[in-house]
Write an enzyme that holds these catalytic residues in place. Structure first.
Site, mmCIF file in Angstrom:
data_model
loop_
_atom_site.group_PDB
_atom_site.id
_atom_site.type_symbol
_atom_site.label_atom_id
_atom_site.label_comp_id
_atom_site.label_asym_id
_atom_site.label_seq_id
_atom_site.Cartn_x
_atom_site.Cartn_y
_atom_site.Cartn_z
ATOM 1 N N GLU A 172 0.839 -1.189 0.000
ATOM 2 C CA GLU A 172 0.000 0.000 0.000
ATOM 3 C C GLU A 172 0.871 1.235 0.000
ATOM 4 O OE1 GLU A 172 -2.075 3.422 1.927
ATOM 5 O OE2 GLU A 172 -0.493 2.205 2.840
ATOM 6 N N SER A 173 0.489 2.244 -0.790
ATOM 7 C CA SER A 173 1.198 3.520 -0.846
ATOM 8 C C SER A 173 2.648 3.295 -1.273
ATOM 9 C CB SER A 173 1.080 4.228 0.503
ATOM 10 O OG SER A 173 1.463 5.576 0.401
ATOM 11 N N ALA A 174 3.621 3.641 -0.431
ATOM 12 C CA ALA A 174 5.015 3.382 -0.786
ATOM 13 C C ALA A 174 5.250 1.900 -1.025
ATOM 14 C CB ALA A 174 5.932 3.885 0.327
ATOM 15 N N GLU A 195 -2.197 -1.210 -3.645
ATOM 16 C CA GLU A 195 -3.180 -0.286 -3.100
ATOM 17 C C GLU A 195 -2.586 1.117 -3.094
ATOM 18 O OE1 GLU A 195 -4.754 -1.609 0.732
ATOM 19 O OE2 GLU A 195 -3.882 -3.586 0.334
ATOM 20 N N HIS A 202 -6.718 8.650 1.435
ATOM 21 C CA HIS A 202 -5.597 7.734 1.264
ATOM 22 C C HIS A 202 -5.484 6.795 2.452
ATOM 23 C CE1 HIS A 202 -1.722 6.518 -0.378
ATOM 24 N NE2 HIS A 202 -1.127 6.759 0.771
#
Length: 550
Positions: free
Chosen positions: A234-236, A262, A472
């Site tokens: 997720e994200s990074a 994600e 987010h």
């Protein structure tokens, strides 16, 4: 033998093989790795093996070097507690005006919170969580989690992988969950020409790759199938997954067969030796007392952890005024990342595997509080031009003002009218940043590859906190909480198809039918959305980003 034991002692994992184990420990589940007995922790229908080292501690002369595999295991290893977290950057404090609901501050604080686990450079460990009845012949699919945190914060202790494994058992698709640590900030993503020339850029990504090699070597002992590995983040962590797909000429080396992302995809970043990254490196060197050293990198390896962390903490973070333009995102280094990730996506190659990628509707809201002092059109234009598109003409950037008007009703959080306009430019900034960094790159990613390999894409419109929309990270509660997206993920890890079990049908993405599985917090809970929203805006941002990566 002594050196192997010393390595395990340094990680706090050794229970001397000559010592008598308490009776309650003797009854706990175990796994044999090399010449070691690894003791796990039962938890209902699952067993957790925590803090297993997958690489040598990157300390001393191994700081700021490529990870080296861990030596063979020996003795008895008590794997019932999380291993150390990697050293992390202290994020800039977020100051919210009184008009922001208190729940927003709580949500952001949750993102920035640290786990109650020791911090150390000696942190390259992973967790393996398995069904309680798994055995070496089970050959279960493996879901490998890479955490987010802007490449500045995070650890493998954050998300409850045991929930995913327990849920996978419930729905008849048992999987194994693995979560790795990787180096962060100045310890894992230091830039500059010296770093590039030494071949030690993007070390955190190399750490992830080393963990994937460990999984190939050892996951069978836990009941996993090394040929059925899905990488997921997720994200990074999601951006990391994309870069693992891109590196090595797209050759996965058999390390994984599928990917789930994600809120992350190939990002709009440039080169590791850009002026911005070089100036950050130079400042780190100066603040660490290494500016007069003959070999600054060698000097950085010798300073104390506290000195290097203090130097890192002076740099921008994703919660500071620079927002998404931090020095810690991975950049092209000519080796692990040959070219800027978005450019490389279009030029190829990339791993030809099935993948899933998606976004939250309001991706930009929680990262846009650092610029509440940007209040006019001119200030917005100057900010975007100087912070994100530094080599683009002011006239070209000015078009963004037309595409993303200051009218709060047009901004993010979307479909909230004039509400939540915490400053005259906040909702415009949130709309722009969400598209610039997440929505537009995701669309480019899926549209470029959908005709070449199986691709599924989603949009999460689940709002759990008033005032920032479907922000987010909000889909994490679904994935790690037994929700529908988590079930799709489990089925995809197990079968390479998210569908089945009577679930709402999720169609493959295609240019002819660019459909997104959409998750809602009201009826219908699931539906399909055409991936055509803000088409002109995203196309323009992608054009600028490809020509002028960050």
């Amino acid at each position: 033998m002594i050196s192997r034991l010393s390595c395990l002692v340094s990680l706090g994992l050794l229970v001397g093989s000559a010592l008598a184990l308490p009776e309650d420990v003797q009854t706990q589940p175990t796994v044999i790795l090399d010449e070691a007995t690894v003791i796990g922790q039962p938890n209902g229908t699952v067993v957790k093996y925590l803090g297993l080292p997958f690489a040598q501690p990157p300390i001393g002369d191994l700081r700021l070097r490529l990870p080296k595999p861990a030596p063979p295991y020996t003795g008895t290893i008590n794997a019932t507690a999380f291993g150390n977290q990697c050293i992390q950057k202290t994020p800039a404090p977020v100051s919210l005006p009184s008009t922001v609901p208190a729940s927003v501050g709580t949500y952001i604080a949750g993102f920035l919170a640290r786990q109650d686990v020791p911090f150390s450079e000696d942190c390259l460990n992973l967790n393996v969580i398995v069904p309680a009845d798994a055995h070496p012949e089970s050959k279960l699919p493996v879901a490998v989690w890479i955490y987010g945190g802007g490449f500045e914060i995070g650890s493998n202790a954050v998300e409850p992988g045991e929930v995913v494994v327990a849920r996978s058992i419930e729905i008849g698709h048992p999987v194994i969950f693995v979560a790795m640590n990787y180096r962060l900030g100045a310890f894992g993503f230091l830039g500059g020409s010296e770093v590039k020339d030494a071949g030690v850029a993007n070390l955190g990504l190399h750490d992830q790759r080393e963990a994937l090699r460990w999984i190939q070597k050892y996951i069978s002992a836990f009941g996993g199938d090394p040929e059925k590995v899905m990488i997921w983040g997720e994200s990074a962590g999601a951006a990391s997954v994309a870069m693992q797909m891109q590196t090595n000429g797209g050759d996965t080396e058999g390390l994984f067969r599928a990917a789930f992302m994600e809120s992350g995809s190939p990002v709009s970043t440039a080169y590791v030796d850009s002026p911005y990254l070089q100036s950050t490196y130079d400042q780190i060197v100066t603040d660490s007392g290494c500016s007069n050293a003959t070999d600054a990198l060698e000097c950085l390896r010798a300073v104390s952890t506290e000195v290097l962390k203090a130097a890192m903490d002076k740099t921008p973070s994703f919660s500071s005024y620079q927002q998404l333009n931090t020095p810690w995102f991975p950049r092209a280094d000519g080796t692990f990342i040959p070219r800027p990730p978005q450019q490389q996506l279009l030029e190829g190659p990339i791993a030809s595997i099935p993948f899933i990628v998606g976004n939250d509707v309001d991706e930009g809201t929680i990262v846009s509080f650092g610029t509440l002092n940007v209040t006019t059109d001119d200030e917005f234009l100057e900010y975007v031009n100087s912070n994100y598109y530094r080599n683009t003409s002011r006239a070209a950037v000015a078009k963004i003002l037309d595409l993303y008007p200051a009218d709060p009703a047009a901004g993010s959080p979307y479909n909230t009218g004039d509400e939540f306009a915490y400053s005259p430019q906040y909702k415009r900034m949130a709309a722009f940043q969400g598209d610039f960094f997440l929505h537009a790159p995701r669309r480019t990613f899926v549209q470029h590859l959908a005709e070449k390999q199986p691709v599924y894409s989603y949009l999460s419109n689940v709002r759990t906190v008033d005032g920032i929309g479907a922000a987010h990270g909000m889909e994490l509660a679904d994935v790690f909480g037994g929700g529908p997206l988590g079930d799709y993920l489990i089925r995809f890890a197990a079968t390479l198809d998210p569908n089945g079990d009577g679930a709402f049908e999720w169609p493959r993405y295609s240019k002819a039918a660019p459909l997104l599985l959409t998750l809602n917090d009201q009826e219908p809970a699931l539906n399909l959305t055409a991936d055509t929203y803000r088409a002109e805006q995203m196309a323009y941002l992608t054009k600028l980003s490809l020509a002028d990566p960050m």
